[in-house]
Enzyme design. Structure first.
Site, PDB file in Angstrom:
ATOM      1  N   SER A   1      -2.488   1.402  -4.217  1.00  0.00           N
ATOM      2  CA  SER A   1      -3.027   2.445  -3.611  1.00  0.00           C
ATOM      3  C   SER A   1      -4.872   2.989  -4.009  1.00  0.00           C
ATOM      4  CB  SER A   1      -2.366   3.594  -3.618  1.00  0.00           C
ATOM      5  OG  SER A   1      -3.091   4.731  -3.406  1.00  0.00           O
ATOM      6  N   ALA A   2      -5.311   3.286  -3.067  1.00  0.00           N
ATOM      7  CA  ALA A   2      -6.722   4.031  -2.863  1.00  0.00           C
ATOM      8  C   ALA A   2      -6.676   5.714  -3.413  1.00  0.00           C
ATOM      9  CB  ALA A   2      -7.883   3.685  -1.926  1.00  0.00           C
TER      10      ALA A   2
ATOM     11  N   ASP B   1       0.092   5.483   0.864  1.00  0.00           N
ATOM     12  CA  ASP B   1      -0.691   6.530   2.168  1.00  0.00           C
ATOM     13  C   ASP B   1      -0.501   5.445   3.609  1.00  0.00           C
ATOM     14  OD1 ASP B   1      -1.282   8.504   0.048  1.00  0.00           O
ATOM     15  OD2 ASP B   1      -2.920   7.777  -0.433  1.00  0.00           O
TER      16      ASP B   1
ATOM     17  N   ASP C   1      -1.626  -1.050   5.809  1.00  0.00           N
ATOM     18  CA  ASP C   1      -1.781  -0.577   6.821  1.00  0.00           C
ATOM     19  C   ASP C   1      -3.587  -0.730   7.586  1.00  0.00           C
ATOM     20  OD1 ASP C   1      -2.674   3.041   7.144  1.00  0.00           O
ATOM     21  OD2 ASP C   1      -2.900   1.584   5.215  1.00  0.00           O
TER      22      ASP C   1
ATOM     23  N   GLU D   1     -14.427   4.056   8.079  1.00  0.00           N
ATOM     24  CA  GLU D   1     -13.389   3.375   7.347  1.00  0.00           C
ATOM     25  C   GLU D   1     -12.858   2.620   8.686  1.00  0.00           C
ATOM     26  OE1 GLU D   1      -9.276   4.032   5.342  1.00  0.00           O
ATOM     27  OE2 GLU D   1     -10.679   5.694   5.291  1.00  0.00           O
TER      28      GLU D   1
ATOM     29  N   ASP E   1       0.640  -1.258   0.042  1.00  0.00           N
ATOM     30  CA  ASP E   1       0.329  -0.145   0.365  1.00  0.00           C
ATOM     31  C   ASP E   1       0.795   1.299  -0.102  1.00  0.00           C
ATOM     32  OD1 ASP E   1      -2.031   1.335   0.348  1.00  0.00           O
ATOM     33  OD2 ASP E   1      -1.775   1.733   2.818  1.00  0.00           O
TER      34      ASP E   1
ATOM     35  N   LYS F   1      -9.421  -3.745  -2.977  1.00  0.00           N
ATOM     36  CA  LYS F   1      -7.953  -3.761  -3.148  1.00  0.00           C
ATOM     37  C   LYS F   1      -7.252  -5.898  -3.732  1.00  0.00           C
ATOM     38  CE  LYS F   1      -5.087   0.225  -0.931  1.00  0.00           C
ATOM     39  NZ  LYS F   1      -4.117   0.481  -0.574  1.00  0.00           N
TER      40      LYS F   1
END
Length: 291
Positions: A156-157, A43, A230, A88, A41, A205
């Site tokens: 990555s989102a 961020d 994370d 989230e 990931d 993802k």
């Protein structure tokens, strides 16, 4: 194992099944460099969560708070964050509950950004002026992988254009780095008009958004994986990899540590609590890559 990877002695490290982890790391080493790939990931995983008691920005935050966004736009984006971020990271909500709400959040945020008429030519400067920071030890991490020809897949989102710029400005955007993320679409004048599909958020993802990229198929011999994330959503990032032999999942637990610890320890092999470095990852890589 701490003899081979002394970084695992750090106070930030938690491991529920040390014997199992030892076995996986041993297997990764035995399988060798040619079979290894890293899936990560971006961020709050490759980038820092905080610095000197302050939150560091995600790739979305960098844009949301930059000078190219109107005050009204900033307020609306902040309101979305305050409403959806607690959802989230809520350990008591199911993924089924969260998914549609994440789509809602990302879609609204992207629509707001499009209204701002952002120029492609501003992106490098926006990143330069931001407080974006990669984790301590990032250079060794990117350098080791590049030197050993190990593919690094960043899933990555966040916003692809921004995170690529962060890596570029850190001088570590090497040829072995591949990014799948939410990319901006610009018109002929270089003005943002849309985000290219498919939409990637925290909880999709996986294979569903990778169809057609064929990325993992090209790497079918890379059956050993180190996965870095994370969030709970990051655990599915390797789902598209055929014939996985070994996978080591390392989770950064950055926020609400006490209430989320158990869930992370149940899901990740190694959990790093409030650790702003890539020390443990680098230590494991060093051990695997040493002849």
């Amino acid at each position: 194992l701490c003899l081979q990877v002394p970084e695992l002695e750090k106070a930030t490290v938690r491991i529920r099944q040390p014997e199992r982890v030892r076995g996986i790391i041993q297997s990764l080493r035995e399988q060798g460099v040619a079979k290894l790939q890293v899936i990560s990931d971006f961020d709050m995983t490759l980038s820092r969560f905080g610095c000197n008691g302050r939150r560091c920005p995600t790739s979305h935050n960098i844009l949301d708070t930059s000078r190219v966004i109107s005050e009204d736009g900033k307020k609306k984006l902040k309101d979305l964050l305050h409403y959806y971020y607690p959802i989230e990271i809520d350990p008591n909500r199911t993924l089924e509950e969260k998914r549609p709400l994440m789509v809602e959040w990302w879609t609204k945020a992207h629509e707001l950004l499009v209204q701002q008429k952002i120029h492609k030519s501003d992106i490098a400067q926006i990143v330069r002026e931001s407080e974006a920071m990669l984790r301590d030890g990032f250079k060794e991490f990117f350098d080791q992988l590049h030197k050993s020809n190990i593919p690094l897949f960043i899933f990555s989102a966040g916003i692809g254009d921004i995170l690529e710029e962060i890596i570029r400005q850190a001088n570590v955007f090497y040829s072995n780095v591949n990014v799948v993320s939410n990319y901006m679409g610009f018109n002929d004048d270089g003005v943002l008009t849309h985000f290219k599909g498919p939409l990637i958020h925290t909880y999709n993802k996986n294979n569903t958004v990778l169809q057609g990229t064929g990325y993992f198929q090209q790497l079918s011999t890379r059956t050993s994986i180190i996965l870095l994330g994370d969030s709970m959503g990051d655990l599915t990032m390797a789902d598209g990899v055929p014939n996985v032999e070994n996978i080591l999942k390392i989770g950064f637990l950055n926020d609400k540590v006490e209430e989320r610890r158990r869930k992370y320890l149940d899901s990740y092999d190694i959990v790093l609590e409030s650790d702003e470095t890539l020390d443990v990852v680098n230590g494991i890589l060093r051990y695997i890559l040493t002849e």
